[in-house]
Design a protein around this motif. Structure first.
Motif, PDB file in Angstrom:
ATOM      1  N   SER A 100       5.455  -1.783   0.345  1.00 33.93           N
ATOM      2  CA  SER A 100       5.417  -3.033   1.096  1.00 33.93           C
ATOM      3  C   SER A 100       6.367  -2.929   2.280  1.00 33.93           C
ATOM      4  O   SER A 100       7.437  -2.315   2.182  1.00 33.93           O
ATOM      5  CB  SER A 100       5.841  -4.204   0.194  1.00 33.93           C
ATOM      6  OG  SER A 100       6.068  -5.384   0.946  1.00 33.93           O
ATOM      7  N   LEU A 101       5.973  -3.523   3.405  1.00 35.42           N
ATOM      8  CA  LEU A 101       6.830  -3.624   4.582  1.00 35.42           C
ATOM      9  C   LEU A 101       6.677  -5.048   5.108  1.00 35.42           C
ATOM     10  O   LEU A 101       5.655  -5.395   5.709  1.00 35.42           O
ATOM     11  CB  LEU A 101       6.428  -2.599   5.648  1.00 35.42           C
ATOM     12  CG  LEU A 101       7.314  -2.551   6.898  1.00 35.42           C
ATOM     13  CD1 LEU A 101       8.741  -2.162   6.538  1.00 35.42           C
ATOM     14  CD2 LEU A 101       6.740  -1.576   7.925  1.00 35.42           C
ATOM     15  N   TYR A 112      -1.331  -3.163   3.850  1.00 35.16           N
ATOM     16  CA  TYR A 112      -2.189  -3.546   2.737  1.00 35.16           C
ATOM     17  C   TYR A 112      -1.431  -3.219   1.449  1.00 35.16           C
ATOM     18  O   TYR A 112      -1.063  -2.060   1.209  1.00 35.16           O
ATOM     19  CB  TYR A 112      -3.511  -2.788   2.756  1.00 35.16           C
ATOM     20  CG  TYR A 112      -4.285  -2.902   1.465  1.00 35.16           C
ATOM     21  CD1 TYR A 112      -5.005  -4.053   1.162  1.00 35.16           C
ATOM     22  CD2 TYR A 112      -4.266  -1.866   0.532  1.00 35.16           C
ATOM     23  CE1 TYR A 112      -5.696  -4.164  -0.032  1.00 35.16           C
ATOM     24  CE2 TYR A 112      -4.962  -1.969  -0.663  1.00 35.16           C
ATOM     25  CZ  TYR A 112      -5.672  -3.125  -0.938  1.00 35.16           C
ATOM     26  OH  TYR A 112      -6.347  -3.234  -2.120  1.00 35.16           O
ATOM     27  N   VAL A 113      -1.165  -4.242   0.646  1.00 35.68           N
ATOM     28  CA  VAL A 113      -0.439  -4.075  -0.616  1.00 35.68           C
ATOM     29  C   VAL A 113      -1.439  -4.188  -1.759  1.00 35.68           C
ATOM     30  O   VAL A 113      -2.050  -5.242  -1.960  1.00 35.68           O
ATOM     31  CB  VAL A 113       0.674  -5.126  -0.764  1.00 35.68           C
ATOM     32  CG1 VAL A 113       1.350  -4.994  -2.128  1.00 35.68           C
ATOM     33  CG2 VAL A 113       1.691  -4.969   0.353  1.00 35.68           C
ATOM     34  N   ASN A 114      -1.607  -3.112  -2.487  1.00 33.40           N
ATOM     35  CA  ASN A 114      -2.526  -3.122  -3.619  1.00 33.40           C
ATOM     36  C   ASN A 114      -1.899  -3.912  -4.762  1.00 33.40           C
ATOM     37  O   ASN A 114      -0.774  -3.610  -5.176  1.00 33.40           O
ATOM     38  CB  ASN A 114      -2.821  -1.686  -4.064  1.00 33.40           C
ATOM     39  CG  ASN A 114      -4.047  -1.591  -4.956  1.00 33.40           C
ATOM     40  OD1 ASN A 114      -4.416  -2.545  -5.637  1.00 33.40           O
ATOM     41  ND2 ASN A 114      -4.681  -0.428  -4.955  1.00 33.40           N
ATOM     42  N   PRO A 115      -2.610  -4.920  -5.308  1.00 32.87           N
ATOM     43  CA  PRO A 115      -2.022  -5.717  -6.389  1.00 32.87           C
ATOM     44  C   PRO A 115      -2.008  -4.995  -7.730  1.00 32.87           C
ATOM     45  O   PRO A 115      -1.456  -5.516  -8.700  1.00 32.87           O
ATOM     46  CB  PRO A 115      -2.930  -6.951  -6.441  1.00 32.87           C
ATOM     47  CG  PRO A 115      -4.251  -6.475  -5.916  1.00 32.87           C
ATOM     48  CD  PRO A 115      -3.922  -5.442  -4.870  1.00 32.87           C
ATOM     49  N   VAL A 116      -2.624  -3.799  -7.806  1.00 36.45           N
ATOM     50  CA  VAL A 116      -2.627  -3.027  -9.048  1.00 36.45           C
ATOM     51  C   VAL A 116      -2.263  -1.581  -8.730  1.00 36.45           C
ATOM     52  O   VAL A 116      -2.292  -1.157  -7.580  1.00 36.45           O
ATOM     53  CB  VAL A 116      -3.998  -3.079  -9.761  1.00 36.45           C
ATOM     54  CG1 VAL A 116      -4.442  -4.505  -9.999  1.00 36.45           C
ATOM     55  CG2 VAL A 116      -5.061  -2.313  -8.962  1.00 36.45           C
ATOM     56  N   SER A 130      -4.196   3.680  -3.876  1.00 37.32           N
ATOM     57  CA  SER A 130      -4.310   3.171  -2.512  1.00 37.32           C
ATOM     58  C   SER A 130      -3.214   2.155  -2.217  1.00 37.32           C
ATOM     59  O   SER A 130      -2.638   1.535  -3.101  1.00 37.32           O
ATOM     60  CB  SER A 130      -5.682   2.529  -2.293  1.00 37.32           C
ATOM     61  OG  SER A 130      -5.840   1.396  -3.133  1.00 37.32           O
ATOM     62  N   GLY A 131      -2.953   1.974  -0.908  1.00 34.12           N
ATOM     63  CA  GLY A 131      -2.017   0.965  -0.437  1.00 34.12           C
ATOM     64  C   GLY A 131      -0.733   1.548   0.108  1.00 34.12           C
ATOM     65  O   GLY A 131      -0.303   2.641  -0.261  1.00 34.12           O
ATOM     66  N   GLY A 132      -0.099   0.802   1.034  1.00 31.26           N
ATOM     67  CA  GLY A 132       1.203   1.171   1.546  1.00 31.26           C
ATOM     68  C   GLY A 132       1.180   2.331   2.523  1.00 31.26           C
ATOM     69  O   GLY A 132       0.179   2.618   3.177  1.00 31.26           O
ATOM     70  N   ILE A 133       2.328   3.015   2.627  1.00 31.42           N
ATOM     71  CA  ILE A 133       2.484   4.174   3.509  1.00 31.42           C
ATOM     72  C   ILE A 133       2.830   5.374   2.655  1.00 31.42           C
ATOM     73  O   ILE A 133       3.815   5.355   1.908  1.00 31.42           O
ATOM     74  CB  ILE A 133       3.607   3.961   4.543  1.00 31.42           C
ATOM     75  CG1 ILE A 133       3.371   2.683   5.358  1.00 31.42           C
ATOM     76  CG2 ILE A 133       3.712   5.172   5.473  1.00 31.42           C
ATOM     77  CD1 ILE A 133       4.534   2.319   6.274  1.00 31.42           C
ATOM     78  N   ILE A 212      -1.226   5.102   6.538  1.00 34.81           N
ATOM     79  CA  ILE A 212      -0.829   3.696   6.489  1.00 34.81           C
ATOM     80  C   ILE A 212      -2.046   2.848   6.140  1.00 34.81           C
ATOM     81  O   ILE A 212      -3.032   2.835   6.885  1.00 34.81           O
ATOM     82  CB  ILE A 212      -0.267   3.244   7.856  1.00 34.81           C
ATOM     83  CG1 ILE A 212       0.805   4.226   8.347  1.00 34.81           C
ATOM     84  CG2 ILE A 212       0.255   1.828   7.787  1.00 34.81           C
ATOM     85  CD1 ILE A 212       0.669   4.581   9.804  1.00 34.81           C
ATOM     86  N   ALA A 213      -1.988   2.153   5.025  1.00 33.97           N
ATOM     87  CA  ALA A 213      -3.082   1.263   4.627  1.00 33.97           C
ATOM     88  C   ALA A 213      -2.831  -0.127   5.202  1.00 33.97           C
ATOM     89  O   ALA A 213      -1.733  -0.686   5.046  1.00 33.97           O
ATOM     90  CB  ALA A 213      -3.189   1.190   3.109  1.00 33.97           C
TER      91      ALA A 213
END
Length: 653
Positions: A100-101, A112-116, A130-133, A212-213
């Motif tokens: 997260s940023l 994009y923050v993956n909730p799982v 997936s998600g984040g950097i 970067i997602a």
């Protein structure tokens, strides 16, 4: 002032499970290969880098395929670096991913923050999420460190505050690297200093892409009028930007099929990429010029792309695209790194507000002017020089521990790597036999009924294996190292020598079977696999012992044996292997697919169809794999159900 603290992040997460214990001897199944028709039209430097030592084997890394799709709340260790403007959350046990940023004044999440946390088969060695950097080093594809720990520590920052240093030893290319996260006081941008070193006496191929997602409801901007388009049909085409084939491809949701767009940023132009929503809010990434490449990846709106989006997260939570930055123009290339040299650069990540819609050049000019206003290009260069002076600073408080492989290599070669210490205290059970070989010249034989551990294949280790006592275990590891080096005939001879005096024959038989399969001797490979599985069952402890290692060995060997036996037309023998697998193994989705193929081979079409009706999920389905659709097509003429449709190319059947 900037602070670094520990946190615990709780997410619905699937179990990672054990790694596949069988060394990956088959050629790398790499989707990012260029069609020969397109090679002749490439610029000379690009063509040279496309041909520069592409990865052909995963060795010495093991495949990670033991995860499932049953998610429950799990606690993940996190490190948070924060100033008064930004907060970055880092997962050191998962490749150092920035999960997260968050921009605090606007209270906006920039990624994009993956909730799982759901592993899937996208990394070079399997498990990825997936998600984040993420920091992709090694070779074309997602790094083998995607779901592995890295070292982390506090380090003094150039402005007198603190940096968060991440470092590890990348095993595919045997290169150490570091990633320094630095948040100057009052800065809206996270600075990321990256260094990759080649401490060896020979050149090494190098690869890096920062991935970067971001949410896919964006327009992606990069300073280019042309791009190299690469899709799952494996064609590389130079296309105009923003419109290609009558569609503006800078809006990710305008594409039907998954594709890469590698922007051809002109020499001398500032290196940056941004993703902005309809209101002009979003994320910008920029860097010093060494990080020359910029890319957009889209899943597309087709059924396969949508299915993969759901597969990687929870349905209904929104999709994402990827904006990326790399050392080369495309991800098909590897860059040479001279002996005893290094490459380094500085990246910056932060919020950008600019007009996203309208004429391409007008939009680009406005975004670039806005970026220059909030983060001048000269400031990035200055920050790089300031960081470079601190890159060798020894870490302070250790915050996370990575693997012991770097410590082993440092001991072997007596390396001096200022700023990235690989301490002997990190050596563990996996490195123990190799440390014994290094210090005594002999390889321990291991305990009775003990599966062989990880192997090492670099030339210095191969030389040591060639001079140690020729035990079955030493011949096993030597053959793997020779196989990796391309000396296939000598590898077979080593395995055959070891087989002559081995009490437990299955590891060597499996290697010989894989060699026969590689050479097209399907019947002999099937016979070797059948014999190997039978030998394993004779030596394996009882299922009641509950040893996860043996369960993983039986599953991995059984899966390969069933495939080889079916390929040789030995359906009854494949059924015999299937029946001897643990019930828990047979219930896994990958083995439900194998059961369907077995039933189809036996002519039991209705029973195979019933497996589809009962709904199975192949947790480790490979990116681009169309085996589910191929089996469905063998069973009838009905359209493939949406839940099984993972096809990612226009002509996928």
């Amino acid at each position: 002032m900037t602070t670094i603290r520990r946190e615990v992040l709780t997410l619905p997460a699937a179990s990672p499970g054990p790694d596949n214990p069988l060394p990956p001897l088959r050629p790398l199944d790499e989707a990012h290969r260029i069609d020969d028709r397109d090679r002749a039209g490439l610029p000379r430097d690009m063509a040279r880098q496309v041909d520069h030592e592409p990865l052909r084997s995963l060795l010495p890394v093991m495949v990670r395929d033991g995860y499932d799709r049953t998610r429950r709340a799990r606690e993940l260790d996190a490190l948070v670096i924060e100033n008064d403007r930004l907060r970055a959350t880092v997962l050191p046990a998962l490749g150092g991913r920035i999960a997260s940023l968050r921009h605090k004044p606007s209270d906006r999440e920039l990624l994009y923050v993956n909730p799982v946390l759901q592993p899937a088969n996208f990394a070079l060695n399997g498990a990825w999420f997936s998600g984040g950097i993420e920091w992709n080093i090694g070779a074309t594809g997602h790094t083998t460190l995607s779901c592995s720990p890295v070292h982390a520590a506090r380090v003094p920052a150039p402005d007198g505050g603190e940096m968060l240093r991440l470092w590890e030893w990348e095993r595919l290319r045997d290169l150490p690297f570091q990633v320094d996260l630095w948040l100057p006081e009052g800065s809206d941008f996270l600075y990321v200093g990256v260094r990759v070193r080649n401490p060896h006496e020979s050149p090494a191929p190098t690869y890096w892409w920062s991935n970067i997602a971001v949410p896919e409801e964006r327009r992606v901007l990069a300073p280019a009028d042309e791009a190299y388009h690469f899709g799952y049909e494996r064609r590389l085409r130079r296309v105009p930007v923003p419109e290609y084939d009558g569609v503006d491809r800078t809006y990710p949701l305008n594409s039907t099929y998954a594709a890469d767009y590698f922007y051809d940023v002109p020499d001398g132009r500032r290196r940056w990429i941004a993703a902005l929503d309809e209101h002009g809010h979003g994320l910008a990434q920029t860097s010093t010029d060494v990080l020359r490449g910029r890319k957009l990846f889209v899943w597309g709106t087709g059924p396969g792309g949508r299915r993969w989006q759901e597969w990687l997260t929870e349905p209904g939570t929104g999709g994402y695209c990827e904006i990326q930055a790399g050392l080369a123009r495309t991800q098909l290339e590897h860059v040479g790194l001279d002996p005893e040299s290094e490459v380094s650069w500085l990246e910056a990540y932060g919020p950008l507000e600019a007009r996203p819609n309208g004429d391409w050049h007008t939009v680009l000019r406005g975004a670039e002017e806005r970026l220059e206003a909030v983060l001048p290009r000269a400031d990035v260069d200055t920050a790089y020089e300031a960081w470079r002076a601190h890159a060798d600073t020894e870490p302070g408080e250790r915050l996370a521990e990575g693997s012991g492989w770097g410590a082993l290599e440092v001991l072997r070669a007596d390396l001096k790597l200022p700023g990235t210490p690989f301490d002997e205290s990190t050596l563990g059970a996996e490195q123990e036999p190799w440390l014994h070989l290094l210090r005594t010249g002999t390889l321990p034989t291991g305990g009775p009924h003990e599966p062989p551990g990880p192997t090492l294949v670099a030339r210095p280790w191969r030389d040591m294996l060639e001079t140690t006592a020729a035990t079955p275990l030493a011949e096993y590891h030597l053959g793997i190292a020779q196989w990796h080096a391309g000396d296939r005939a000598q590898a077979v001879r080593s395995w055959e020598r070891g087989l002559g005096c081995a009490a437990e024959r299955w590891p060597l038989l499996r290697c010989l079977a894989a060699a026969d399969q590689h050479d097209g001797h399907s019947e002999r490979a099937a016979e070797q696999y059948a014999e190997a599985f039978d030998d394993l069952c004779g030596h394996r402890p009882g299922a009641a012992d509950g040893d996860e290692r043996w369960t993983a060995v039986a599953a991995a060997l059984g899966r390969e044996a069933i495939g080889a036996l079916l390929a040789a037309g030995r359906t009854a023998d494949a059924r015999a292997v299937w029946e001897r697998l643990d019930p828990e193994t047979r219930d896994r989705g990958r083995f439900k697919l194998a059961e369907g193929e077995l039933l189809a081979a036996e002519g039991r079409t209705e029973e195979a169809r019933a497996l589809f009706d009962a709904c199975f999920e192949v947790a480790d389905l490979r990116e681009g794999d169309e085996s589910i659709g191929a089996l469905w097509a063998r069973l009838g003429d009905e359209p493939l159900p949406a839940r099984y449709d993972f096809r990612m190319r226009p002509d996928g059947n």
